[in-house]
Design an enzyme around this catalytic site. Structure first.
Site, PDB file in Angstrom:
ATOM      1  N   ASP A  12      34.883 -32.859 -41.689  1.00  0.00           N
ATOM      2  CA  ASP A  12      35.172 -32.153 -39.540  1.00  0.00           C
ATOM      3  C   ASP A  12      34.870 -33.182 -39.038  1.00  0.00           C
ATOM      4  O   ASP A  12      36.266 -32.224 -37.423  1.00  0.00           O
ATOM      5  CB  ASP A  12      33.971 -30.845 -39.353  1.00  0.00           C
ATOM      6  CG  ASP A  12      32.969 -31.591 -38.833  1.00  0.00           C
ATOM      7  OD1 ASP A  12      32.068 -32.714 -39.444  1.00  0.00           O
ATOM      8  OD2 ASP A  12      32.296 -31.299 -37.275  1.00  0.00           O
ATOM      9  N   ASP A  24      30.899 -33.877 -46.683  1.00  0.00           N
ATOM     10  CA  ASP A  24      30.288 -34.956 -45.252  1.00  0.00           C
ATOM     11  C   ASP A  24      29.165 -33.736 -44.804  1.00  0.00           C
ATOM     12  O   ASP A  24      28.876 -32.553 -45.624  1.00  0.00           O
ATOM     13  CB  ASP A  24      31.412 -34.600 -44.230  1.00  0.00           C
ATOM     14  CG  ASP A  24      30.836 -34.856 -43.051  1.00  0.00           C
ATOM     15  OD1 ASP A  24      30.250 -36.725 -42.801  1.00  0.00           O
ATOM     16  OD2 ASP A  24      31.036 -34.659 -41.643  1.00  0.00           O
TER      17      ASP A  24
END
Length: 829
Positions: A708, A509
């Site tokens: 996250d 990500d």
């Protein structure tokens, strides 16, 4: 306190020798037998239930008649269950206990079987390498006290941890083992002093009276070795047989008892072979092997205990402006605490008054103190280095961040990975065949040479015990878990170590993972009569409940925002809610403008270019009503300084990287160029990220996903190995197999290297164990292995496996923050 007390104040059982534990009850120090009774007694007193001790039977002695009102009955109290256990989905509860007396995989199987037969037990995980068990049960169907009583009944005395350090239990276990080992070692030396003359004397015509004297002395010296030093083996075998199972202790105990009884009989009748040297050597070397295993087990659990010790036992609570010292277990959500300079926070909370700096190194590994102002969050176990702070408690007991980290470690230490379960099944199968094989060996030798039948049978019983096979995997995983925990990397699921060693690709990500997640607003563009301050306030209202890194930028940019109502999070798109009576949205251009809504037509605006039109590589967030955009915010998020080096090191390990992000193409391309990642995909929904992952998996790749945020949860859930950042959202961490508590990528390449080393060590251990057992069995059956050598071989096989696994905890390469976890004393807060 009664100085002559010999019984536990709480349960009435005898106080163990060499162990001194006191519970503080009504201002007095009362003696208790273990930390479990200490926790119960102090909780009862702290909860204002002291009348329990005044109105109970004043004799305070244990009842002998079953069912006795034993120590486990106290664990049925709802208040104590709430204190010692953690909430699980569906109303279930979980607890981690230390099992005293657990020595091998067969013992763990026994505990698992005994508990699984109880109605209401949802899950049981027992790990013999750490002697910890994790229980998940339905309180509506079974009580905690009943489950603990079951464990005690099968000879595995449980000690609920619940944040309580197990040092005293480990110390008592080590002392007891050392005393037994000393008796066995001294006895073995003395018996060997007589055995050597007996061997040579038999060939050279020793005087019969002297020969009889030496045999009798050998018998007398062997008695304490066989009965005292060997007692744990008999105890384990008895509990296993009583539960209709076969543990490692059964063939060992059978060999020791047969050799000892036969030797005593032959000594008393004055003829025949004696095996006192073999008996003492059995007990000594087996005890030595168990002692080495115990030390490794204690080391494996030491990190969780070090973290648990960070929480102070007292706190300074404010009531109507007056400070009072109370036990930490008495704290409740909403209480106000005063934390002075140098003191440790006893609970999670929010700062109400005061400014200072807090040392969070014990939780995150970051040595730089973090500034705290009113409204900032503080966590249990961290230390106040600045001026006194007044805070409101937001989480206590098992709901704190510290407790969550300890729970993750304990879960990892109780899980039995796939390889370990396979080894356990093989060991269990082998154990039953050992007894059959020993009987066959005895029968064959009885017809061939009866004088050698007994010695060959003893050798088979002892030399082939598959302890090393059962220890091969869990000891290596326990050592690796402890080594990574010291670096601030938590393993939530131990199967991830095996998968990570086989990984071939990494998916990243962008926001909060490759970047620092410290998003700041660089520019605000508005449309119509909306000004920048109003736009920021509306945006902050919507972002109040979001855990995304972008939300923090808006919360810091506006101080006049009030929380929105009817808030709905659309993963990968944005947030929607009512702000000052108006329904508003913030997120992607399509979502905020309503362009992606079925049948909707967004009103054109010129507040900012549509995504990717500007080409400047910045990220944009859009505020709208679903029928048009009213404001746009240009966002900047600095790249993590260690990101490029991490990506390059992973590539050097054969793990090429790719970015999958929901951000604009230009922003993703800029980060990809700066990190050296050749492949990237932008503007992906959570489902789009998952599809990219599944496409790689369908071609045979083992994929690691690092994220996250909430929109990363599907990606992490579908990955072969999921890694979450330490400051990521709770949903991301719940989906993760590993958590980087330090919130840094520095350690990720080391985690991959250690996982591969762990797999090599496991293969080495399994190979050694299998080769040893396959080689030892025919040699012992042929009578080529004397009983004393069988004891040495069996013990050394286990010791070699344990020592090989312990190399993982010693051989930690790369940088490590020495402050994580800190093992300093916990001052009161």
């Amino acid at each position: 306190m009664n100085g002559a007390a010999v019984a536990c104040f709480h349960c009435g059982e005898p106080l163990p020798r060499g162990l001194t534990i006191h519970a503080r009850v009504d201002g007095r120090d009362e003696p208790v037998c273990c930390h479990g009774c200490k926790a119960v007694a102090e909780f009862i007193a702290g909860a204002g239930l002291g009348d329990y001790y005044r109105y109970r039977d004043t004799s305070s002695t244990r009842a002998d008649e079953p069912p006795r009102p034993d120590r486990w009955s106290a664990y049925d109290r709802p208040e104590l269950v709430e204190r010692l256990t953690r909430a699980e989905p569906g109303g279930a509860r979980s607890i981690t206990v230390l099992l005293e007396g657990l020595r091998c995989a067969a013992c763990s199987w026994l505990a698992d079987k005994a508990l699984s037969l109880q109605s209401g037990v949802l899950d049981v995980s027992v790990n013999p390498a750490t002697a910890r068990a994790r229980l998940v049960w339905d309180p509506a169907k079974v009580r905690l006290g009943d489950l603990l009583r079951v464990l005690d009944h099968v000879g595995l005395r449980p000690h609920p941890l619940a944040g309580e350090p197990s040092e005293q239990v480990a110390l008592l276990e080590r002392r007891s083992a050392l005393k037994r080992l000393a008796v066995a070692g001294f006895g073995n030396m003395q018996v060997m002093m007589f055995a050597v003359p007996l061997y040579f004397g038999a060939a050279n015509g020793m005087d019969p009276d002297m020969q009889e004297y030496m045999r009798i002395v050998s018998m007398l010296v062997s008695v304490p070795v066989a009965l005292y030093a060997g007692w744990p083996f008999y105890q384990g075998a008895w509990h296993a047989l009583r539960a209709r199972s076969i543990s490692m202790d059964v063939p060992v105990s059978l060999g020791i008892v047969l050799a000892f009884v036969a030797s005593v009989w032959n000594t008393l009748r004055g003829s025949g072979e004696i095996y006192f040297d073999s008996v003492t050597m059995f007990v000594f070397f087996l005890g030595l092997g168990r002692y080495v295993e115990m030390i490794a087990r204690h080391r494996a659990g030491s990190v969780a205990d070090a973290l648990a010790r960070l929480a102070p036992v007292t706190a300074r609570r404010l009531r109507e402006g007056v400070a009072e010292d109370v036990q930490a277990v008495e704290l409740r959500v909403g209480d106000e605490l005063l934390v002075r300079t140098g003191e440790v926070f006893a609970a999670d909370g929010t700062v109400l008054d005061g400014e200072g700096r807090v040392d969070e190194s014990m939780l995150t590994g970051e040595s730089t103190a973090v500034a705290k102002r009113p409204g900032a969050a503080v966590h249990q176990g961290t230390q106040n280095l600045g001026s006194p702070l007044r805070l409101r408690v937001t989480a206590v007991a098992g709901d704190t961040v510290l407790s969550g980290i300890v729970a993750l470690l304990e879960r990892a230490q109780t899980e039995r990975p796939r390889l370990a379960r396979a080894a356990d099944r093989a060991a269990a199968w082998f154990l039953s065949r050992i007894l059959v094989g020993a009987a066959i060996v005895f029968a064959v030798w009885w017809f061939v040479d009866p004088s050698r039948a007994f010695a060959a049978t003893l050798a088979v019983l002892v030399v082939t015990c598959p302890c090393a096979l059962s220890l091969a995997t869990p000891t290596a995983l326990a050592a690796a878990t402890a080594a990574l925990a010291k670096r601030g990397v938590l393993i939530a699921r131990t199967d991830a170590v095996e998968s990570l060693a086989k990984a071939t690709r990494v998916l990243w990500d962008k926001t909060g993972t490759l970047t620092r997640g410290l998003v700041r607003i660089e520019d605000v563009r508005t449309h119509g009569d909306v000004d920048a301050a109003q736009a920021l306030a509306w945006a902050a209202s919507l972002e109040q409940l979001s855990e995304h890194p972008i939300a923090r930028a808006f919360l810091g940019a506006s101080t006049t925002a009030t929380p929105a109502t009817e808030v709905a999070v659309h993963a990968g798109r944005g947030i929607e809610g009512l702000v000052e009576g108006r329904r508003m949205r913030i997120g992607t251009w399509e979502f905020a403008s309503g362009a992606a809504d079925p049948g909707a037509a967004a009103t054109a605006s010129s507040v900012a270019p549509e995504p990717d039109a500007s080409g400047d590589g910045d990220s944009w967030a859009y505020l709208g009503t679903g029928q048009g955009v009213v404001a746009a915010f240009r966002l900047a998020d600095p790249l993590r300084p260690e990101a490029r080096e991490c990506v390059e090191r992973l590539a050097g390990l054969g793990l090429p990287s790719a970015i999958v992000s929901g951000d604009e193409t230009a922003a993703v391309a800029r980060i990809a160029a700066r990190t050296g990642i050749p492949e990237q995909a932008a503007r992906l929904s959570p489902q789009g990220k998952l599809e990219r992952l599944q496409a790689l998996q369908s071609t045979g790749h083992v994929v690691v996903a690092v994220g996250d945020g909430i929109n990363d949860a599907p990606l992490l859930k579908g990955a072969d190995v999921a890694i979450a950042m330490g400051r990521g959202s709770a949903l991301a961490q719940t989906s993760a197999d590993l958590i980087l508590v330090r919130d840094s990528l520095d350690d990720l390449p080391h985690v991959v290297e250690l996982s591969r080393r762990t797999q090599r060590v496991i293969r080495q251990n399994l190979t050694w164990s299998i080769v040893y057992n396959l080689a030892a069995l025919p040699l012992a059956a042929l009578g080529w292995v004397p009983p004393w050598l069988a004891a040495i071989g069996m013990s050394l096989s286990s010791v070699i496996v344990v020592l090989n696994a312990m190399r993982l905890s010693r051989g930690t390469h790369g940088r490590r923050d020495p402050q994580w976890p800190a093992a300093r004393p916990a001052e009161a807060a």
